[in-house]
Design an enzyme around this catalytic site. Sequence first.
Site, PDB file in Angstrom:
ATOM      1  N   SER A 214       0.794  -1.143   0.041  1.00 60.91           N
ATOM      2  CA  SER A 214      -0.136   0.070   0.120  1.00 60.91           C
ATOM      3  C   SER A 214       1.006   1.267  -0.048  1.00 60.91           C
ATOM      4  O   SER A 214       1.804   1.242   0.540  1.00 60.91           O
ATOM      5  CB  SER A 214      -0.960  -0.030   1.289  1.00 60.91           C
ATOM      6  OG  SER A 214      -1.605   1.238   1.509  1.00 60.91           O
TER       7      SER A 214
ATOM      8  N   TYR B 145      -2.531  -0.522  10.119  1.00 61.34           N
ATOM      9  CA  TYR B 145      -2.616  -0.998   8.777  1.00 61.34           C
ATOM     10  C   TYR B 145      -1.338  -0.652   8.203  1.00 61.34           C
ATOM     11  O   TYR B 145      -0.520  -1.345   7.389  1.00 61.34           O
ATOM     12  CB  TYR B 145      -3.560  -0.409   8.139  1.00 61.34           C
ATOM     13  CG  TYR B 145      -3.783  -0.940   6.714  1.00 61.34           C
ATOM     14  CD1 TYR B 145      -4.337  -2.344   6.102  1.00 61.34           C
ATOM     15  CD2 TYR B 145      -3.552   0.092   5.615  1.00 61.34           C
ATOM     16  CE1 TYR B 145      -4.282  -2.788   4.847  1.00 61.34           C
ATOM     17  CE2 TYR B 145      -3.774  -0.455   4.210  1.00 61.34           C
ATOM     18  CZ  TYR B 145      -4.087  -2.015   4.023  1.00 61.34           C
ATOM     19  OH  TYR B 145      -4.130  -2.143   2.518  1.00 61.34           O
TER      20      TYR B 145
END
Length: 265
Positions: free
Chosen positions: A153, A166
């Site tokens: 990500s 995350y």
Amino acid sequence: MTQHSTTGTTPRTALVTGSSRGIGRAVARRLAADGMVVAVHYGHDAAAAQETVDLILRDGGRAFSVGADLASHEGVLALVEGVRAGLAAHTGEAALDVLVNNAAATTSGGHLADETPEAFDRVFAVNVRAPYFLVQGLLPVLRDGGRIVNIGSAVTRIALADELAYAMSKGAMETFTRTLANVVGERRITVNTVAPGPTQTANLTAAMAAMPALEGMLIAGQALPWVGQPEDVADPVSFLASEDGRWITGTVIDASGGTYLGPKR
């Protein structure tokens, strides 16, 4: 498992975790279009995984589904065994060519003050522990010259306060990518990460419907003027999984459309 037989020479094979929808589904469909037999993994939604399989079969590809909850180590072991059995049934050989670690968990809180130990542990169990031990379990059947692609990500380079845990998990996977590449390189296995930015999956589509200005805000923060589509991520995964990607390993490919590169003017 959905059965679909193969004929002729043994085809290349792939496992895409979390491929019942979104980016994972797009990756599974693209690898199937590239001629691979694809194991479509799902955590809980068997019907959505079957839809992915059906789309692949409709397009002339080959696929089967296998379910396992990656939040537990037992689930990881079950996935290893399910994939090996499925590959043997569909190709005559329990051999894997491409592993795409796509499945991921997020937290409901996100902010440091709102996080719970339980949610934090689940994020790291699914996003870090599961890929680690999935690689451990599948390396014996991953062919020399195989490919491991981790879906990361862009949050690892963008400080977003509501995605702290995350982002930490995805940062761990970037370290895993570099180190694992050095471990398995002598077998000509490559290991890379593809890092998307905002991508139009079901969650983002719902968010844009609830906040019509969101699409414009996202585009304003990118170099390229459209919201990322799952296929925009699947294409670089396909490249890394191909023979053309043989000399690229231990790196992160940013597939975010240039999200948050800086002021445009």
